[in-house]
Design an enzyme around this catalytic site. Structure first.
Site, PDB file in Angstrom:
ATOM      1  N   SER A  33       0.860  -1.176   0.000  1.00 17.50           N
ATOM      2  CA  SER A  33       0.000   0.000   0.000  1.00 17.50           C
ATOM      3  C   SER A  33       0.901   1.233   0.000  1.00 17.50           C
ATOM      4  CB  SER A  33      -0.901   0.000   1.235  1.00 17.50           C
ATOM      5  OG  SER A  33      -1.693   1.160   1.284  1.00 17.50           O
ATOM      6  N   ARG A  34       0.341   2.374  -0.311  1.00 17.53           N
ATOM      7  CA  ARG A  34       1.116   3.614  -0.198  1.00 17.53           C
ATOM      8  C   ARG A  34       1.361   3.936   1.271  1.00 17.53           C
ATOM      9  NH1 ARG A  34      -2.587   7.560  -3.296  1.00 17.53           N
ATOM     10  NH2 ARG A  34      -4.044   6.221  -2.228  1.00 17.53           N
ATOM     11  N   HIS A  76      -3.540   1.334 -13.231  1.00 12.75           N
ATOM     12  CA  HIS A  76      -3.197  -0.033 -13.622  1.00 12.75           C
ATOM     13  C   HIS A  76      -1.979  -0.102 -14.526  1.00 12.75           C
ATOM     14  CE1 HIS A  76      -7.385  -1.946 -12.714  1.00 12.75           C
ATOM     15  NE2 HIS A  76      -6.782  -1.468 -11.636  1.00 12.75           N
ATOM     16  N   LYS A  94      -9.895  -5.533 -13.658  1.00 15.37           N
ATOM     17  CA  LYS A  94     -10.484  -4.754 -14.758  1.00 15.37           C
ATOM     18  C   LYS A  94     -10.731  -3.324 -14.306  1.00 15.37           C
ATOM     19  CE  LYS A  94     -15.077  -6.464 -13.756  1.00 15.37           C
ATOM     20  NZ  LYS A  94     -16.052  -5.540 -13.437  1.00 15.37           N
TER      21      LYS A  94
END
Length: 119
Positions: A33-34, A76, A94
């Site tokens: 995660s950031r 993405h 997606k």
């Protein structure tokens, strides 16, 4: 054991962790995660061995066999390219990328690096 690393620690990442939990030959090995705090919380909830506060740390982990990109679709392309650049197989949630040009570039990079990439 096939070790999956997840980039992004949101609700779709939790869905993947839940889907992999009952499988014998696969595990969510790492989460990135950031925020280290968010990665640590995800790891504690899902029993994930490694928690990283940056995406780079996850893709640099030699134990990660496949990277699942679970960030917003606007990111993405960048996150999948990061994984491909480290010779990691990639499964992208997606939408695959934001547009066809990004998809073509990502697939070309995967071919050059000899890694598997899919949505």
């Amino acid at each position: 054991m096939f070790k999956v690393g997840i980039i992004g620690a949101g609700w779709i990442a939790a869905k993947m962790a839940a889907a992999l939990a009952p499988l014998k030959d696969y595990c969510v090995y790492a989460i990135a995660s950031r925020s280290q705090q968010k990665a640590d919380a995800f790891a504690a909830e899902w029993g994930v061995e490694k928690a990283y506060g940056s995406y780079e740390e996850l893709v640099d982990d030699p134990q990660v066999d496949l990277v699942y990109v679970a960030t917003p679709h606007s990111h993405h392309y960048d996150h999948a390219m990061l994984a491909v650049s480290r010779h990691k197989a990639v499964l992208v949630e997606k939408a695959f990328t934001a547009n066809a040009r990004q998809a073509e570039a990502l697939l070309a990079a995967a071919r050059r690096e000899g890694v598997f990439v899919t949505e």
